[in-house]
Design a protein around this motif. Structure first.
Motif, PDB file in Angstrom:
ATOM      1  N   VAL A 171      69.622  47.129  70.533  1.00 29.83           N
ATOM      2  CA  VAL A 171      68.690  47.127  71.796  1.00 29.83           C
ATOM      3  C   VAL A 171      68.315  48.757  71.895  1.00 29.83           C
ATOM      4  N   ALA A 172      69.143  49.562  71.852  1.00 25.70           N
ATOM      5  CA  ALA A 172      68.531  51.016  71.673  1.00 25.70           C
ATOM      6  C   ALA A 172      67.657  51.332  70.802  1.00 25.70           C
ATOM      7  N   THR A 173      67.661  50.909  69.564  1.00 31.05           N
ATOM      8  CA  THR A 173      66.691  51.229  68.292  1.00 31.05           C
ATOM      9  C   THR A 173      65.554  50.490  68.843  1.00 31.05           C
ATOM     10  N   LEU A 174      65.397  49.373  69.211  1.00 24.18           N
ATOM     11  CA  LEU A 174      64.158  48.576  69.504  1.00 24.18           C
ATOM     12  C   LEU A 174      63.586  49.224  70.693  1.00 24.18           C
ATOM     13  N   ALA A 181      67.808  40.799  79.207  1.00 22.69           N
ATOM     14  CA  ALA A 181      68.114  39.670  78.532  1.00 22.69           C
ATOM     15  C   ALA A 181      69.318  39.606  77.751  1.00 22.69           C
ATOM     16  N   VAL A 182      69.563  40.773  77.038  1.00 15.16           N
ATOM     17  CA  VAL A 182      70.747  40.520  76.446  1.00 15.16           C
ATOM     18  C   VAL A 182      72.153  40.494  77.182  1.00 15.16           C
ATOM     19  N   ALA A 183      72.088  41.386  78.389  1.00 16.93           N
ATOM     20  CA  ALA A 183      73.320  41.584  79.243  1.00 16.93           C
ATOM     21  C   ALA A 183      73.370  40.018  79.829  1.00 16.93           C
ATOM     22  N   SER A 184      72.506  39.360  80.174  1.00 19.33           N
ATOM     23  CA  SER A 184      72.455  38.148  80.877  1.00 19.33           C
ATOM     24  C   SER A 184      72.501  36.859  80.091  1.00 19.33           C
ATOM     25  N   ASP A 185      72.456  37.172  78.638  1.00 20.37           N
ATOM     26  CA  ASP A 185      72.690  36.146  77.712  1.00 20.37           C
ATOM     27  C   ASP A 185      71.560  35.326  77.952  1.00 20.37           C
ATOM     28  N   ALA A 186      70.346  35.626  78.528  1.00 21.88           N
ATOM     29  CA  ALA A 186      69.434  34.647  78.542  1.00 21.88           C
ATOM     30  C   ALA A 186      68.431  34.540  77.222  1.00 21.88           C
ATOM     31  N   GLY A 224      61.820  47.804  76.962  1.00 23.83           N
ATOM     32  CA  GLY A 224      63.292  47.814  76.759  1.00 23.83           C
ATOM     33  C   GLY A 224      64.001  47.513  77.634  1.00 23.83           C
ATOM     34  N   ALA A 225      63.855  47.881  79.047  1.00 21.82           N
ATOM     35  CA  ALA A 225      64.546  47.388  80.089  1.00 21.82           C
ATOM     36  C   ALA A 225      64.809  46.040  80.388  1.00 21.82           C
ATOM     37  N   THR A 226      63.601  45.318  80.165  1.00 17.62           N
ATOM     38  CA  THR A 226      63.588  43.784  80.183  1.00 17.62           C
ATOM     39  C   THR A 226      64.374  43.104  79.044  1.00 17.62           C
TER      40      THR A 226
END
Length: 255
Positions: free
Chosen positions: A52-55, A216-221, A210-212
């Protein structure tokens, strides 16, 4: 007269130098991104949040730096025809299996369309109105509308209508819809046309993607709408410049 001519020559030289620097930066960025896209599956696999950070902090900003570098072209003639030609080229490249090239050409096509679209906004108020309305429409589309259906049921269509950001060490990518890129280009060009803050707007809007993705990753969406964050970033960075221009001016008191 001689001094005036000398000043004009220096200004002209400065503009040429800025253009050459932008062109050199553009070429360097395209080359670097091409190498990344070509070698991405050979890179070490990273934990999810490092991906996530890399992207968020490297790949997405580098990609949208291309839009910032071509920003002076927002007023160029023939942008609509250029967008159509680039769109057709992207289809040909994708059909030929040249996905990396197609990815960049799609981004260029939609950026051209965003720049062209801006000329129909006669004043800053129209841009602000779009920034206020689009997030709700995008959210409904992603959660309950056609975008949700395409993402879940027709993945190949979404892939074709999006820009891919490959994940290091994997045969997978995070994708951003073409409308998101179009509005990014439109809002960024609007900052130049209406005297707002291009650099800070670019930074805020880029980080909003990046925040979006992180949400999405945090909410597993499977996916979240990117336009709400984009529009909030555009409005927040420029709020103090926008508000005075939108307020009705008081009528002058009669003598």
């Amino acid at each position: 007269m001689g001094e005036t001519a000398s000043v004009l020559i220096r200004v002209s030289d400065l503009k040429e130098e800025l253009v050459s620097r932008r062109a050199a930066a553009l070429v360097a960025l395209v080359a670097g991104l091409t190498v990344y896209y070509a070698a991405v599956e050979s890179l070490p696999e990273l934990p999810t949040w490092w991906d996530v950070a890399t992207l968020a902090f490297l790949v997405i900003p580098a990609t949208f730096a291309l839009v910032y570098l071509v920003l002076p072209l927002w007023r160029a003639q023939g942008l609509f025809l250029l967008a159509l030609a680039l769109g057709a080229l992207a289809v040909v490249l994708a059909s030929a299996g040249l996905e990396v090239a197609a990815n960049f050409v799609k981004a260029a096509a939609v950026t051209s369309a965003g720049f062209w679209f801006l000329r129909y906004f006669e004043n800053l108020g129209w841009v602000v109105l779009v920034a206020a309305l689009v997030p709700g429409i995008d959210a409904v589309s992603v959660w309950r509308g056609p975008t949700q259906h395409i993402v879940s049921e027709q993945r190949e269509v979404f892939t074709a209508l999006s820009i891919a950001f490959p994940i290091p060490g994997e045969h997978a990518s995070a994708n951003l819809g073409l409308p998101d890129v179009l509005f990014f280009a439109l809002f960024l060009a609007a900052t130049v046309r209406f005297g707002l803050r291009p650099l800070w707007t670019w930074l805020a809007m880029t980080l909003s993607f990046g925040a979006t993705m992180a949400l999405a990753v945090a909410s597993d969406a499977a996916g979240l709408p990117a336009l709400p964050g984009l529009c909030i970033a555009f409005l927040a960075v420029n709020a103090d410049l926008i508000w005075p221009r939108l307020r009705p001016r008081p009528e002058p008191e009669p003598p």
